[in-house]
Design a protein around this motif. Structure first.
Motif, PDB file in Angstrom:
ATOM      1  N   ALA A  58       0.832  -1.204   0.000  1.00  0.00           N
ATOM      2  CA  ALA A  58       0.000   0.000   0.000  1.00  0.00           C
ATOM      3  C   ALA A  58       0.869   1.257   0.000  1.00  0.00           C
ATOM      4  O   ALA A  58       0.560   2.236  -0.679  1.00  0.00           O
ATOM      5  CB  ALA A  58      -0.929  -0.007   1.213  1.00  0.00           C
ATOM      6  N   ALA A  61       2.067   2.111  -3.470  1.00  0.00           N
ATOM      7  CA  ALA A  61       1.062   2.333  -4.525  1.00  0.00           C
ATOM      8  C   ALA A  61       1.226   3.716  -5.139  1.00  0.00           C
ATOM      9  O   ALA A  61       1.531   4.691  -4.448  1.00  0.00           O
ATOM     10  CB  ALA A  61      -0.338   2.159  -3.955  1.00  0.00           C
ATOM     11  N   GLY A 119       0.702   6.414  -1.741  1.00  0.00           N
ATOM     12  CA  GLY A 119       0.047   5.221  -1.230  1.00  0.00           C
ATOM     13  C   GLY A 119      -0.317   5.339   0.242  1.00  0.00           C
ATOM     14  O   GLY A 119      -1.387   4.881   0.665  1.00  0.00           O
ATOM     15  N   TRP A 123      -4.072   5.197   1.727  1.00  0.00           N
ATOM     16  CA  TRP A 123      -4.411   4.221   2.755  1.00  0.00           C
ATOM     17  C   TRP A 123      -5.078   4.893   3.948  1.00  0.00           C
ATOM     18  O   TRP A 123      -6.074   4.389   4.494  1.00  0.00           O
ATOM     19  CB  TRP A 123      -3.150   3.475   3.200  1.00  0.00           C
ATOM     20  CG  TRP A 123      -3.385   2.503   4.316  1.00  0.00           C
ATOM     21  CD1 TRP A 123      -3.293   2.749   5.650  1.00  0.00           C
ATOM     22  CD2 TRP A 123      -3.774   1.126   4.190  1.00  0.00           C
ATOM     23  NE1 TRP A 123      -3.579   1.614   6.376  1.00  0.00           N
ATOM     24  CE2 TRP A 123      -3.883   0.609   5.505  1.00  0.00           C
ATOM     25  CE3 TRP A 123      -4.023   0.291   3.103  1.00  0.00           C
ATOM     26  CZ2 TRP A 123      -4.237  -0.708   5.750  1.00  0.00           C
ATOM     27  CZ3 TRP A 123      -4.376  -1.023   3.358  1.00  0.00           C
ATOM     28  CH2 TRP A 123      -4.479  -1.510   4.651  1.00  0.00           C
TER      29      TRP A 123
END
Length: 202
Positions: A58, A61, A119, A123
């Protein structure tokens, strides 16, 4: 692989012990109050626990969206409607609700937020932050909405006054705000002003 797991387990255990000690010290010395600013130890622990809680995949990302006037306009509308009550339209967090939270909402323009990866920001928007006022917005709409907010957070340090004023028009309005707008419209139409009972504030 086993050695890596043991390393992360050791780090996590150290953080948990430090957090427990810090929490115990805080309660004994200051008690619980949403009016106080987190001290340096609390802020340090919170940052590291948050990072450990976000999976590496994550964190790495990438934002699939490109910044454009249309995308930023949609992001500003979303932010003004969902986020500004705590963070303020400019991202500083100096709002009535923001001042009453503990820990306080971060100034989204500063390095503590801007240095997070796309990311990580995504999140946090999708999953929220436990034990804070930051809710989880995942599952309430398209993931594109959260990626748009990531772009807006990147834009906040360069936010223009005109953009902030446009966002103010999109902020949720309470009964007092609607009454004030109606009074202004009545005044411009030449209609008599209505006498209202003063509102009580807690």
């Amino acid at each position: 692989m086993k050695r890596t797991r043991l390393k992360y387990a050791g780090i996590l255990l150290t953080v948990v012990i430090a957090a427990t000690v810090a929490l115990g010290w805080m309660v004994l010395s200051r008690g619980f109050s949403a009016r106080l600013e987190p001290n340096a130890a609390e802020a340090y622990i919170a940052r590291h626990v948050r990072r450990l809680a976000i999976p590496r995949s994550a964190r790495d990302a990438k934002n699939p969206l490109e910044a454009s006037p249309e995308v930023l306009s949609g992001a500003m509308e979303h932010f003004a409607d969902h986020c500004a009550s705590c963070h303020g339209n400019d991202g500083q967090g100096r709002t009535l609700i923001g001042r009453g939270l503990y820990p306080k909402p971060p100034d989204l323009r500063q390095s503590e937020t801007q240095n997070l990866s796309d990311g990580e920001l995504f999140w946090i928007i999708e999953n929220g932050v436990r034990f804070t006022g930051m809710p989880a917005f995942g599952g309430h709409g398209s993931e594109d909405d959260s990626w748009k907010l990531v772009l807006l957070i990147r834009h906040l340090p360069q936010l223009r006054d005109q953009e902030r004023l446009e966002m103010e028009k999109m902020n949720p309005k309470g009964p007092d705000d609607r009454d004030e707008e109606q009074d202004e419209q009545d005044f411009l139409k030449g209609e008599p002003m209505q006498q209202k009972t003063p509102a009580k504030h807690h």
